[in-house]
Design an enzyme around this catalytic site. Structure first.
Site, PDB file in Angstrom:
ATOM      1  CB  THR A 194      -0.816  -0.072   1.287  1.00 30.00           C
ATOM      2  OG1 THR A 194      -1.416   1.270   1.345  1.00 30.00           O
ATOM      3  CG2 THR A 194      -0.121  -0.370   2.448  1.00 30.00           C
ATOM      4  CG  ASP A 195      -0.966   5.088  -1.249  1.00 28.95           C
ATOM      5  OD1 ASP A 195      -1.754   4.204  -0.359  1.00 28.95           O
ATOM      6  OD2 ASP A 195      -1.797   5.781  -2.130  1.00 28.95           O
ATOM      7  CD  GLU A 196      -3.567   3.601   4.208  1.00 28.87           C
ATOM      8  OE1 GLU A 196      -3.196   3.628   5.434  1.00 28.87           O
ATOM      9  OE2 GLU A 196      -4.450   2.949   3.766  1.00 28.87           O
ATOM     10  CE  LYS A 233       0.109  -4.774   2.976  1.00 30.15           C
ATOM     11  NZ  LYS A 233      -0.233  -6.118   2.697  1.00 30.15           N
TER      12      LYS A 233
END
Length: 340
Positions: free
Chosen positions: A126-128, A158
């Site tokens: 994820t870009d998070e 992640k």
């Protein structure tokens, strides 16, 4: 033909990937391993179950015995790991399960890929993991070299898994790739997430809870575009590399909510601003130049088209989401939003 293991294939993005692969790679075998937690819905895979090239296995990626047994039964050409706890609010409320599934589960899969022949492994991230970007710098974007800077137990779990994947590549020579995507939307999206929550609440004329001032910006990616990107990475991506997948559809949360209301012909008076989530990232925006230049991928679905298709799907598949919202999810929803 190839055989693919898709973990978390009963969830939102995983199930869309299953259907994409069955359509785009006829004759390939798709094995789905899913624990069927609250967000994993076997009804989502009802049509896939009719396909002789599809097999479903109920199991937890953290259960080494279950995973190894599956690797002994099947000969996999590639493993695509979607299995994850993914809701930020839930991670704030109960971090431990996120660390177990997202980190230790990834380790078990990596070990299985090593043990059974250095099987190709792709980690869906994820870009998070990059943290956030300031709202007043629209010129800034996440690239693959952006430092990891997590904001929640979810994104930390992640990011930890990503680091583990790359460590296995460097230490053991594991054949791995990682993709980091922006916010997905589309069919089969669990109704705790922003867009399906707004659609399903609006259809019942219920309040639409919007965190803070609604100015948080997300880059929206239609789920089928994401599935195509992962397929391209698995087939042709460079081993040991990270690829960012973004939709070039930046919208504030408030813009998204108002768009949904407009599509459903519902009044903006349904919007209810609620207390913001702790550590709420302000802006995500991905630069997908690398995957475009190396693999020729680009997002094909603009937001207006994608949201139209998404709203249509929820209107035509009410039975799927009404069952979900009438059960355990209702208690969780009340807990998260009642006193905000």
């Amino acid at each position: 033909m190839k055989t693919y293991l898709v973990t978390g294939g009963a969830g939102f993005i995983g199930s869309n990937f299953v259907y994409y692969m069955l359509k785009e790679h006829p004759g390939a075998r798709i094995i789905c391993l899913d624990k069927l937690t609250y967000a994993g819905n076997l009804e989502t895979l009802e049509e896939a179950m009719k396909n002789p090239d599809f097999r479903f296995v109920k199991g937890d990626i953290t259960d080494r015995k279950v995973v190894y047994s599956l690797f002994e039964e099947e000969t996999f050409d590639a493993v695509i790991n979607f299995a994850a706890e993914s809701h930020v609010d839930r991670s704030i409320d109960e971090p431990e399960i996120f660390l177990k599934t997202n980190i230790l589960g990834t380790q078990v899969l990596l070990d299985a890929c090593r043990k059974y022949g250095n099987i190709r492994f792709h980690q869906v991230s994820t870009d998070e993991v990059y943290g956030d970007l300031p709202l007043d710098r629209p010129d800034l974007f996440f690239t693959e070299s952006t430092p990891i800077h997590t904001s929640s137990p979810y994104s930390a779990s992640k990011a930890s898994a990503d680091l583990l994947v790359m460590a296995y590549h460097r230490t053991y020579g594991s054949a791995v790739t990682i993709s980091r995507c922006s916010n997905n939307y589309g069919p089969y999206h669990f109704p705790e997430k922003l867009i399906p929550l707004m659609i399903t609440n609006a259809l019942f004329d219920k309040a639409l809870p919007v965190y803070g001032d609604g100015a948080n910006v997300r880059d929206w990616l239609y789920v089928e575009d994401h599935c195509k990107a992962i397929d391209m990475i698995v087939e042709n991506g460079k081993i040991g590399e990270v690829y960012n997948i973004g939709g070039h559809n930046e919208k504030t949360n408030l813009e998204v909510v108002k768009t949904v209301l407009r599509k459903l012909a519902k009044p903006e008076s349904l919007i209810q601003f609620v207390k913001d989530r702790p550590g709420h990232d302000r802006r995500y925006a991905i630069d997908p130049t690398k995957i475009k230049n190396e693999l020729g991928w680009f997002p094909e679905t603009d937001f207006e088209t994608g949201i139209e298709k998404t709203v249509k799907w929820y209107l035509e598949n009410r039975e799927w989401w009404e069952k979900i919202k009438s059960g355990e999810y209702t208690a969780y929803y009340e807990k998260m939003y009642k006193n905000r």
